[in-house]
Design a protein around this motif. Sequence first.
Motif, short mmCIF file in Angstrom:
data_model
loop_
_atom_site.label_atom_id
_atom_site.label_comp_id
_atom_site.label_asym_id
_atom_site.label_seq_id
_atom_site.Cartn_x
_atom_site.Cartn_y
_atom_site.Cartn_z
N HIS A 1 0.92 -1.01 0.04
CA HIS A 1 0.01 0.03 -0.05
C HIS A 1 0.95 1.32 -0.03
O HIS A 1 0.62 2.17 -0.72
CB HIS A 1 -0.90 -0.09 1.21
N ILE A 2 1.80 1.14 0.94
CA ILE A 2 2.93 2.39 0.69
C ILE A 2 3.54 2.57 -0.55
O ILE A 2 3.56 3.68 -1.17
CB ILE A 2 3.92 2.21 1.77
N LEU A 3 3.84 1.48 -1.28
CA LEU A 3 4.60 1.73 -2.64
C LEU A 3 3.63 2.27 -3.63
O LEU A 3 3.86 2.99 -4.26
CB LEU A 3 5.31 0.31 -2.94
N SER A 4 2.30 1.69 -3.51
CA SER A 4 1.23 2.14 -4.35
C SER A 4 1.18 3.50 -4.45
O SER A 4 1.32 4.21 -5.46
CB SER A 4 0.14 1.15 -4.28
N VAL A 5 0.80 3.95 -3.19
CA VAL A 5 0.47 5.25 -3.13
C VAL A 5 1.49 6.24 -3.32
O VAL A 5 1.49 7.25 -3.93
CB VAL A 5 -0.21 5.67 -1.66
N ALA A 6 2.52 5.87 -2.88
CA ALA A 6 3.81 6.47 -3.11
C ALA A 6 4.16 6.81 -4.77
O ALA A 6 4.48 7.97 -5.01
CB ALA A 6 5.21 5.85 -2.51
N ALA A 7 4.03 5.88 -5.30
CA ALA A 7 4.14 5.76 -6.82
C ALA A 7 2.94 6.75 -7.47
O ALA A 7 3.38 7.50 -8.21
CB ALA A 7 4.04 4.44 -7.29
N LEU A 8 1.90 6.72 -6.99
CA LEU A 8 0.60 7.51 -7.35
C LEU A 8 0.70 8.85 -7.42
O LEU A 8 0.28 9.60 -7.80
CB LEU A 8 -0.62 7.02 -7.47
N VAL A 9 1.79 9.27 -5.99
CA VAL A 9 1.73 10.69 -5.67
C VAL A 9 3.14 11.31 -6.40
O VAL A 9 3.04 12.20 -6.93
CB VAL A 9 1.76 10.56 -3.95
N LEU A 10 4.13 10.65 -6.05
CA LEU A 10 5.62 11.16 -6.37
C LEU A 10 5.95 11.07 -7.81
O LEU A 10 6.50 12.21 -8.32
CB LEU A 10 6.68 10.25 -5.71
N VAL A 11 5.44 10.39 -8.87
CA VAL A 11 5.69 10.26 -10.06
C VAL A 11 4.96 11.42 -10.82
O VAL A 11 5.80 12.22 -11.64
CB VAL A 11 5.21 8.94 -10.84
N PRO A 12 3.83 11.75 -10.56
CA PRO A 12 3.06 13.06 -11.11
C PRO A 12 3.74 14.28 -10.58
O PRO A 12 3.90 15.11 -11.28
CB PRO A 12 1.82 12.93 -10.87
N TRP A 13 3.97 14.11 -9.40
CA TRP A 13 4.49 15.59 -8.54
C TRP A 13 5.92 15.72 -9.17
O TRP A 13 6.38 16.92 -9.40
CB TRP A 13 4.49 15.06 -7.14
N THR A 14 6.81 14.85 -9.45
CA THR A 14 7.86 14.94 -9.95
C THR A 14 7.88 15.73 -11.42
O THR A 14 8.61 16.62 -11.82
CB THR A 14 8.85 13.36 -10.00
N ALA A 15 6.98 15.02 -12.11
CA ALA A 15 6.75 15.60 -13.62
C ALA A 15 6.14 17.15 -13.40
O ALA A 15 6.80 17.90 -14.29
CB ALA A 15 5.72 14.82 -14.39
N PHE A 16 5.48 17.50 -12.54
CA PHE A 16 5.07 18.78 -12.34
C PHE A 16 6.25 19.52 -11.95
O PHE A 16 6.52 20.71 -12.57
CB PHE A 16 3.83 18.83 -11.17
N THR A 17 6.95 19.16 -11.11
CA THR A 17 8.13 20.05 -10.66
C THR A 17 9.04 20.12 -11.79
O THR A 17 9.65 21.41 -11.94
CB THR A 17 8.65 19.06 -9.37
N LEU A 18 9.30 19.18 -12.54
CA LEU A 18 10.45 19.46 -13.43
C LEU A 18 9.84 20.27 -14.63
O LEU A 18 10.65 21.20 -15.14
CB LEU A 18 10.79 17.90 -14.21
N ALA A 19 8.74 20.21 -14.81
CA ALA A 19 7.99 21.14 -15.97
C ALA A 19 7.88 22.41 -15.30
O ALA A 19 8.10 23.53 -16.13
CB ALA A 19 6.61 20.61 -16.23
N CYS A 20 7.65 22.73 -14.29
CA CYS A 20 7.34 24.00 -13.51
C CYS A 20 8.82 24.57 -13.60
O CYS A 20 9.00 25.90 -13.80
CB CYS A 20 6.89 23.96 -12.24
N CYS A 21 9.92 23.96 -13.20
CA CYS A 21 11.20 24.45 -13.09
C CYS A 21 11.88 24.92 -14.27
O CYS A 21 12.32 25.86 -14.40
CB CYS A 21 12.10 23.63 -12.18
N SER A 22 11.62 24.06 -15.35
CA SER A 22 12.09 24.03 -16.69
C SER A 22 11.47 25.56 -17.30
O SER A 22 12.25 26.12 -17.80
CB SER A 22 12.15 22.80 -17.32
N SER A 23 10.24 25.48 -17.17
CA SER A 23 9.57 26.51 -18.05
C SER A 23 9.71 27.87 -17.35
O SER A 23 9.89 28.89 -17.83
CB SER A 23 8.20 26.54 -18.39
N ALA A 24 9.97 27.98 -15.93
CA ALA A 24 9.86 29.17 -15.32
C ALA A 24 11.44 29.69 -15.15
O ALA A 24 11.47 30.85 -15.33
CB ALA A 24 9.57 29.06 -13.79
#
Length: 366
Positions: free
Chosen positions: A86-109
């Motif tokens: 359960h921990i790994l599943s929730v972590a994947a569903l949370v951290l993978v999209p959040w990492t994508a958002f962070t990379l996109a936001c930092c690169s464009s900003a």
Amino acid sequence: MADPFLEQGSFAGAGRYDGLPAQVPPAASTGSQAAPWAGTGTRPAANQTQGLPQPQVTGYGAFKAGAGDPRAAGSRVGERRGVRFHILSVAALVLVPWTAFTLACCSSALLHFRHPTVARLLAVICLSFVAILVMANFKNRRGPIYLYLAGLSIIALGLGWVTGLRISDRHMMRYWSPNMRPTYNDVNPRSSAAAYEDAGFIRFSSATQLDLQRVMGARAEDGDIYCVVPILDDVQSTKVNFWAAGVDCCEPRQGFHCGDAELFGTRSGVLMAWPEVNTPGENSNTMYAKLLKVARQSAAAFQLDIPDHPIFVSWVKDVDQTRTIHFHATLLGIFLACLFFLGVSICVGAALHWSTGVRRADFQEA
């Protein structure tokens, strides 16, 4: 003797078993049948499971657990591995999209204005990762976990990119502009605006002042209030080629507090937006259009004459201090955006994980 369940395949997803007895691979039949056992809470012998309907099992976190999975309630393997799954599943569903958002936001900003090619390259790399997730979904037969990750990541990339562009438009453009474009000194505000369209920083003549009696602010579609005020000298009265501008720093027709407008002796400005489309700051064209609309509204209200492409500057006294302020504002904006998206990701990831857990049907009597 080694536990046969520990020797089974990789842990692909822990199903939800709700306290029901685990299935045991049937041994050789002795020909005898036990009395119906459903609902008794006791574990049947191996030869007592033959002929009974098999359960349909689905797992948490968009995984499917196969029949005969050892991670049933009452199994020590399930107890050890259930929480971890359960921990790994929730972590994947949370951290993978959040990492994508962070990379996109930092690169464009941080990069889109000064290094647009690098920013777009990072975006392409992120999209390639999403494509890998989509392909992995077709090879995964235990539920749509990779499809969920791909969908959440593509949404996160889009939101991160737009958020970063907005931050770049508000702050990083004014951070880079004085370094990337020419500086002009002792500029008379009656000069043609066309002669300074390539400016990054302008120092006006000593007679220059803001006409704070002709403030105009208007709310745009994005909800922000765009503010402009004419830059004039002692002679000029109606022809306005240069405008001091800002965002969310004035009332509709009074109180211009943008930049260093309230500091006595300020006579310079960092170019805030320009009309060119095919430049590293192409996103500034959006801001320019909004400022131009407000300037034309001001011209109509105060009987002013403006050129087709006036110059909009952020009114500042110390350019180096202004650059530092905008850089810190950029970092703060990125931090707050990523923090907010992390909270959203936690809610969405947890909801997706637990919504995919379906109880298996109870065993029925033979």
